[in-house]
Scaffold this motif. Structure first.
Motif, PDB file in Angstrom:
ATOM      1  N   GLY B   5       0.803  -1.217   0.000  1.00 57.54           N
ATOM      2  CA  GLY B   5       0.000   0.000   0.000  1.00 57.54           C
ATOM      3  C   GLY B   5       0.832   1.261   0.000  1.00 57.54           C
ATOM      4  O   GLY B   5       0.823   2.006  -0.958  1.00 57.54           O
ATOM      5  N   GLU B   6       1.568   1.492   1.092  1.00 57.77           N
ATOM      6  CA  GLU B   6       2.369   2.710   1.207  1.00 57.77           C
ATOM      7  C   GLU B   6       1.478   3.937   1.224  1.00 57.77           C
ATOM      8  O   GLU B   6       1.877   5.029   0.854  1.00 57.77           O
ATOM      9  CB  GLU B   6       3.373   2.783   0.049  1.00 57.77           C
ATOM     10  CG  GLU B   6       4.692   3.395   0.428  1.00 57.77           C
ATOM     11  CD  GLU B   6       5.349   2.694   1.582  1.00 57.77           C
ATOM     12  OE1 GLU B   6       5.467   3.303   2.639  1.00 57.77           O
ATOM     13  OE2 GLU B   6       5.744   1.522   1.434  1.00 57.77           O
ATOM     14  N   ARG B   7       0.210   3.733   1.679  1.00 64.29           N
ATOM     15  CA  ARG B   7      -0.728   4.860   1.734  1.00 64.29           C
ATOM     16  C   ARG B   7      -0.383   5.718   2.945  1.00 64.29           C
ATOM     17  O   ARG B   7       0.150   5.244   3.927  1.00 64.29           O
ATOM     18  CB  ARG B   7      -2.170   4.374   1.887  1.00 64.29           C
ATOM     19  CG  ARG B   7      -2.394   2.927   1.553  1.00 64.29           C
ATOM     20  CD  ARG B   7      -3.714   2.419   2.083  1.00 64.29           C
ATOM     21  NE  ARG B   7      -3.624   1.890   3.431  1.00 64.29           N
ATOM     22  CZ  ARG B   7      -4.299   2.345   4.460  1.00 64.29           C
ATOM     23  NH1 ARG B   7      -5.140   3.344   4.302  1.00 64.29           N
ATOM     24  NH2 ARG B   7      -4.159   1.821   5.652  1.00 64.29           N
ATOM     25  N   ARG B   8      -0.774   6.953   2.874  1.00 66.33           N
ATOM     26  CA  ARG B   8      -0.604   7.834   4.013  1.00 66.33           C
ATOM     27  C   ARG B   8      -1.678   7.496   5.036  1.00 66.33           C
ATOM     28  O   ARG B   8      -2.821   7.200   4.689  1.00 66.33           O
ATOM     29  CB  ARG B   8      -0.758   9.276   3.533  1.00 66.33           C
ATOM     30  CG  ARG B   8      -0.268  10.337   4.498  1.00 66.33           C
ATOM     31  CD  ARG B   8      -0.414  11.713   3.872  1.00 66.33           C
ATOM     32  NE  ARG B   8      -1.807  11.986   3.505  1.00 66.33           N
ATOM     33  CZ  ARG B   8      -2.721  12.458   4.358  1.00 66.33           C
ATOM     34  NH1 ARG B   8      -2.381  12.665   5.610  1.00 66.33           N
ATOM     35  NH2 ARG B   8      -3.948  12.701   3.969  1.00 66.33           N
ATOM     36  N   GLU B   9      -1.320   7.508   6.306  1.00 64.00           N
ATOM     37  CA  GLU B   9      -2.300   7.275   7.359  1.00 64.00           C
ATOM     38  C   GLU B   9      -3.318   8.403   7.356  1.00 64.00           C
ATOM     39  O   GLU B   9      -2.937   9.572   7.346  1.00 64.00           O
ATOM     40  CB  GLU B   9      -1.615   7.264   8.717  1.00 64.00           C
ATOM     41  CG  GLU B   9      -0.993   5.956   9.116  1.00 64.00           C
ATOM     42  CD  GLU B   9      -2.009   5.000   9.716  1.00 64.00           C
ATOM     43  OE1 GLU B   9      -2.788   5.415  10.593  1.00 64.00           O
ATOM     44  OE2 GLU B   9      -2.009   3.826   9.308  1.00 64.00           O
ATOM     45  N   PRO B  10      -4.599   8.087   7.380  1.00 66.27           N
ATOM     46  CA  PRO B  10      -5.581   9.174   7.461  1.00 66.27           C
ATOM     47  C   PRO B  10      -5.481   9.883   8.808  1.00 66.27           C
ATOM     48  O   PRO B  10      -5.174   9.251   9.826  1.00 66.27           O
ATOM     49  CB  PRO B  10      -6.925   8.449   7.331  1.00 66.27           C
ATOM     50  CG  PRO B  10      -6.653   7.029   7.661  1.00 66.27           C
ATOM     51  CD  PRO B  10      -5.218   6.768   7.308  1.00 66.27           C
TER      52      PRO B  10
END
Lengths: 343, 343
Positions: B5-10
């Motif tokens: 993912g490597e998504r930013r934490e909300p």
DNA sequence: AACTCCTACGTCAACGTTGACGTAACCGGC
DNA sequence: GCCGGTTACGTCAACGTTGACGTAGGAGTT
């Protein structure tokens, strides 16, 4: 900060003021970054020491781009179980060498508790988690993993993909243990296992079945007792087995507490020199019992080391495919497993 | 956050945007604070859930006035020692009930390591620490305490003031054990102890001396062996004792690993039914050995509970005078301690 | 002498959150 | 209709730290 003093913690700002430099220069000195002259460095160090400055890792990790907290979570079933404790110690040792500390928790093999602990760890922004999965579904674990949290499962593999794990040779070693007993002439070999929701229990049971088959023995269903959670329950089950019309002449006990319960009952019935026992999982003093207990010993330090290596590598950005590491267990003959049946 | 993912934490900001409210309102909803209407609360909750929002406790504790990290540090000698592990578990249980997690570390009874771990805990701004002090000086502990860090020592008291601690009846129970042996007619009672830098070893030795005196026995210096760190060393020492011209007829082993070492040697020399043994500290399976081992059992859950209560109270601002809680230990007669001397 | 480059600093904003404080709307009472 | 009080929001700055960027001065190059 507590009762004594109630002083405010000194910050970089305080150090900067005392050393008469900017706060950024203090940051550079504290973190050993280039761009600070020798004389200024000394001044800052002296100021920091005299104020008793302590870096604030939480503020630092909040601001830094890598966001590392240098902390991992370790969730095992019961930290007071010798197996879990030894594993924790092994993980802790290797983590510490990388400057990483361990937030430890016991899940009691309870999903709700495991989920709550995962949330608590997540709120503290741990860099990764090492988990002994609670039996049954792994929804919370999978969810956490899919959020991107680096994760390594130990002792039991994930039911979902994309996740490293470290287990031992549950099935192979169980089969070997049963074959060992069969080779001595045992034909009525009982299986006493932990809760059958646990993967390890299932694997060991499968190994038991394979062993029987390979030895040409037929399964006697009434010699199989599972769901034995703890010493007390294991004792009851062992007693029931011995009360059968045709009791087993050998026991394969598939978890350390189960082995202990079985030994205790054999002892009280004075059968400990007549009924053979091989246990899965070594335990302290197994060699001092009468008879000394033959066990399948897991390489606990090896498992812990591997788990630590994996989680640290993942945290460091290792994106290679997930690994299922299998650390071999070894049969340790000590006496109880070498008792031949009375013919 | 790792490979997948490597998504930013909300963050709260994201939740606020989605729910079309201000970030402060999100804060209120997440923390169950008053001042948010029912409809807005629902919207925020829905938004948080759909984004997979997780509160960031590190940011929160940085900003809040109380500065709580809801985390305590626990530094014991060796987390894989059954005693330490049981204690950790007890502390962890009580802490968790208050929403507090445990950062655990092994000090190996090494000052340097203990100091480093204290610094690591301090950098993470733990709310307090529960420590089994490493032997010798306690400079680092004292320094940390004087900075204002809430602290509870377990197993061993502080050499400095103003600090709570929880110990057991080391001296009294040791004296009682020796008197027990003397009452059976033993006149040559050996003392086998852990490193004499440890307070517990000293106390238990003092209790041993008191017991001898009270029983009208004279101390035979050659029956005293200390500095036994670990099973192996204890074995050697036991063997040496048994090789004396006038060997002891009873052993008082003042630590669990020492007891194990002694039992092992008695067993190999087939003296286990002739030489009496009373050990300090219970250990798993002590009741299953031959003979079952009579021990002085500490109330480990009681000690852990007390330590947890104390540290949590101090964190909550309790400023009452420091407490030295003494949790009583009990003699558990099982057989090895009831062996009379050969007359 | 003008130029680039480097070193050793400094300034500023931002990380995610919350305390302090502001404000608009509404309620009840007279 | 006005006042005081309450409720339900919003705005802003700050927690301690660091990344991005700015700058002054000196060294080296042309």
């Amino acid at each position: 900060m507590g009762q004594a003093g109630e002083r405010r913690e000194p910050t970089m700002r305080d150090v900067a003021a005392l050393a008469k430099v900017s706060i950024k220069t203090v940051s550079r000195v504290i973190n050993d970054l280039p761009g600070a002259g020798a004389e200024v460095t000394d001044r800052v160090r002296a100021a920091a020491r005299s104020l008793g400055y302590r870096p604030n890792l939480t503020a630092s990790s909040l601001r830094r781009s890598d966001r590392r907290s240098a902390t991992i979570g370790v969730l095992f079933e019961d930290l007071s179980n010798p197996f879990d404790a030894a594993l924790l110690r092994a993980v802790e040792d290797h983590a510490r060498r990388s400057g990483v500390l361990v937030l430890a928790g016991s899940t009691e093999d309870d999903h709700t508790l495991q989920r709550e602990l995962l949330l608590s760890l997540s709120a503290r922004r741990v860099d990764g988690v090492v988990v002994m999965a609670a039996g049954g579904h792994q929804d919370a674990l999978q969810h956490e993993r899919e959020r991107g949290t680096p994760m390594v499962l130990v002792d039991r593999p994930p039911t979902f993909g994309g996740t490293d794990c470290v287990t031992t040779t549950n099935r192979d070693s169980s089969r070997a243990a049963v074959l060992e007993l069969a080779a001595l002439g045992h034909r009525d070999i009982a299986f006493l296992g932990d809760r059958s929701t646990l993967w390890t229990s299932q694997e060991r049971y499968t190994g038991y079945l394979e062993g029987l088959a390979q030895a040409g023995l037929t399964l006697r269903e009434e010699l199989v007792r599972t769901g034995l959670h703890g010493v007390d329950v294991a004792e009851t089950a062992t007693a029931a087995l011995l009360d059968l019309d045709r009791p087993p002449t050998a026991l394969f006990t598939a978890q350390n507490l189960v082995t202990v319960g079985a030994m205790r009952i054999l002892r009280t019935r004075d059968l400990h020199r007549r009924v053979a026992v091989i246990g899965f999982d070594d335990f302290p003093l197994a060699d001092l019992l009468d008879p000394a207990v033959t066990v399948v010993r897991q390489d606990v330090p090896g498992i812990g080391r591997k788990a630590a290596e994996l989680i640290l590598a993942r945290i460091d950005g290792d994106t290679s495919p997930p690994v299922h590491a299998v650390v071999p267990a070894a049969l340790v003959p000590r006496g109880s497993g070498e008792i031949a049946p009375l013919s």
